[in-house]
Design a protein around this motif. Sequence first.
Motif, mmCIF file in Angstrom:
data_model
loop_
_atom_site.group_PDB
_atom_site.id
_atom_site.type_symbol
_atom_site.label_atom_id
_atom_site.label_comp_id
_atom_site.label_asym_id
_atom_site.label_seq_id
_atom_site.Cartn_x
_atom_site.Cartn_y
_atom_site.Cartn_z
ATOM 1 N N TYR A 1 4.712 -14.187 -9.195
ATOM 2 C CA TYR A 1 4.253 -13.631 -7.927
ATOM 3 C C TYR A 1 5.402 -13.503 -6.928
ATOM 4 O O TYR A 1 5.480 -12.524 -6.180
ATOM 5 N N LYS B 1 6.794 -10.099 -5.235
ATOM 6 C CA LYS B 1 7.020 -9.988 -3.786
ATOM 7 C C LYS B 1 8.431 -9.471 -3.515
ATOM 8 O O LYS B 1 8.643 -8.633 -2.641
ATOM 9 N N ASN C 1 8.512 -5.722 -4.378
ATOM 10 C CA ASN C 1 7.559 -4.837 -3.705
ATOM 11 C C ASN C 1 8.219 -3.986 -2.619
ATOM 12 O O ASN C 1 8.993 -4.477 -1.800
ATOM 13 N N SER C 2 7.932 -2.693 -2.656
ATOM 14 C CA SER C 2 8.389 -1.757 -1.619
ATOM 15 C C SER C 2 7.476 -0.531 -1.665
ATOM 16 O O SER C 2 6.826 -0.272 -2.685
ATOM 17 N N PRO C 3 7.394 0.226 -0.574
ATOM 18 C CA PRO C 3 6.469 1.368 -0.521
ATOM 19 C C PRO C 3 6.747 2.446 -1.562
ATOM 20 O O PRO C 3 5.846 3.223 -1.899
ATOM 21 N N ASN D 1 5.296 1.588 -7.545
ATOM 22 C CA ASN D 1 3.922 1.332 -7.961
ATOM 23 C C ASN D 1 3.911 0.070 -8.820
ATOM 24 O O ASN D 1 4.334 0.085 -9.969
ATOM 25 N N VAL E 1 -3.900 -9.837 -4.216
ATOM 26 C CA VAL E 1 -2.816 -9.404 -3.325
ATOM 27 C C VAL E 1 -2.988 -7.910 -3.059
ATOM 28 O O VAL E 1 -2.864 -7.100 -3.986
ATOM 29 N N PRO E 2 -3.287 -7.506 -1.840
ATOM 30 C CA PRO E 2 -3.536 -6.092 -1.536
ATOM 31 C C PRO E 2 -2.369 -5.178 -1.882
ATOM 32 O O PRO E 2 -2.567 -4.002 -2.191
ATOM 33 N N GLU E 3 -1.135 -5.722 -1.826
ATOM 34 C CA GLU E 3 0.039 -4.876 -2.071
ATOM 35 C C GLU E 3 0.185 -4.477 -3.534
ATOM 36 O O GLU E 3 0.898 -3.522 -3.849
ATOM 37 N N PHE E 4 -0.455 -5.208 -4.452
ATOM 38 C CA PHE E 4 -0.353 -4.912 -5.879
ATOM 39 C C PHE E 4 -1.644 -4.226 -6.351
ATOM 40 O O PHE E 4 -2.702 -4.391 -5.753
ATOM 41 N N ASN E 5 -1.538 -3.481 -7.426
ATOM 42 C CA ASN E 5 -2.722 -2.964 -8.108
ATOM 43 C C ASN E 5 -3.023 -3.924 -9.256
ATOM 44 O O ASN E 5 -2.318 -3.944 -10.260
#
Length: 587
Positions: free
Chosen positions: A357, A361, A364-366, A369, A381-385
């Motif tokens: 995890y 983190k 993770n970047s905009p 995917n 975690v909302p940032e992950f699918n």
Amino acid sequence: MLLINDLKRLGDILVKQTVIESEQLHRLEQTVLKTWKRGGKLKNREAVPAYHLIQSLSATGDRNGKLSPETVMRAVAKHYNLEFKKLDPLEMDAKVVTGTIPKPFALKNMMVPLFKQDDKLVVAVTDPERKEAIEQIRMVSNSEVEMIIATKEDVETTINSFFSFSRAIRQAEENVTGTGMDLGNLEQLAHIKSEADISSTDRNIQNAVDTLLRDAMTLRSSDIHIEPKRDETVVRNRIDGVLAQTHKFPKVVHSAITSRIKLLARMNISEKRRPQDGRIKVQQDDKETEMRVSVMPVAFGEKVVIRIFDNETAFNDLDELGFFKEELDLYKNFLGRPHGMALVTGPTGSGKTTTLYSSMKYLNSPDKNLVTVEDPIEMVVPEFNQVGVQNAIEMTFAVALRAILRQDPDIIMIGEIRDTETAEIAVKAALTGHLVLSTLHTNDTASSLTRLLDLGIEPYLIKTSLIGVLAQRLVRVICDECKTPHEYDSEVLSSAGISPAPDLKLFKGKGCDKCRKTGYYGRKGVHEILEISGEVREMIAVAVSEDAIKRTAERAGIKTIQENAVRLFLKGDTTMEEILKLQSKLD
């Protein structure tokens, strides 16, 4: 409230113990008196509860927080030549806490019995001048009373927590009808009436479950074990990797407690013969905590294990996980690759989930995917699918991975590679332009390579897809509050491969209130990292033995888990006892 005679009495103690100066005391007294006058509460100087001075000290103390309630109460303890203690639920006897004096009496006098020791009843008090109350406790308990000093907050929390849990369990027990004896999954020994389940919506059961969860989070538990025995149910919490008993309650209430937890976790309450999994999300003081629940039928009922995931721990930055600099740089290099597969290995409870995890983190970047496939999803975690495996509808790791590859992923995290089909798809994903992170249950980095071979993955696929392997374990960290220099026997040092030296500075935790007298507070990762390159890659191609790969890696400079554990010890982060325990598990 603390009432050591009056405001001036407490002030004199604090000045005598050099906690504050006379001028500061005078200013604080005036502030308190003015406040009480404005509120119409002041009739005379002695009417001001002394505890309001402590509250003023906390609010207007120096920048270092010197004048805290704990500091004030330590001064009081020193003045009366008594021990000050931070109250720890794990050290208390629930029967003594709730069975000696009534709750109203405890709250009125702000004192609570804790346990019996050497035929003496140990009682935490906030005011040692309440001699009449102490005498009453001595008479009802028929024991000599030994006073210790504690803060009002600790005493009040203990009273409310223990009495609330005891009352909830007692009332729930009274609600049970019939006289049947529950022998769990072995058999049902019934008399004229069978035992009826308590409703899972019963308020007393809600309070009891809430107390269990709240206490576990307060104690920094990673797991809660609720274990039915023949005549009672035992609750144990895993704290810093070690199980400790926290509660006991009558077996007759166990079914209701279990039903309440199953209801919260959205499980089938009526199903008691098969294992079930679920999850609970709780909120306390604006902090959300994820809990994964596993229920399994055992001899005397259903055992419940609740895994607690703390967002603050699970989403640490990578440099907070215990890596040494050269290993952190190498691991970040793995994560910086555009494609390939990186594995994190170790047994259950070695921190693999936290590392994965934290890695996600970091990545993770905009513009990326990120997709995970987990069984079950550990933390939402909302940032992950995130995709959860559901074997009941044939949504396996392999099926989920095939679907994910059609969703244009950049980075894929696979909870665990368990079978050949999952391993093959993971390898193909790594070869077709995706960065794949996953875990394996192996002891070290070299054994991970042979594990992939055992799963049937062709050597040429492993050598071209695998970037590197990270193996890890967890060791307890010395408590920073009671960390003291310690000399170890030369034979003990030699057993860990350490050469005694005159300038060697080693440490140990002597035990304090913060660490519950254990000498440890928290855990840290110990790592072994292997980059798949050069000679190692060629050895994989011809499927050489695990030992040969290990020797080659060591010649290339890899630091093994044992070596890095020793480095942590020499750095002063952990103890020799933890090193020897780790080595015994690796041998």
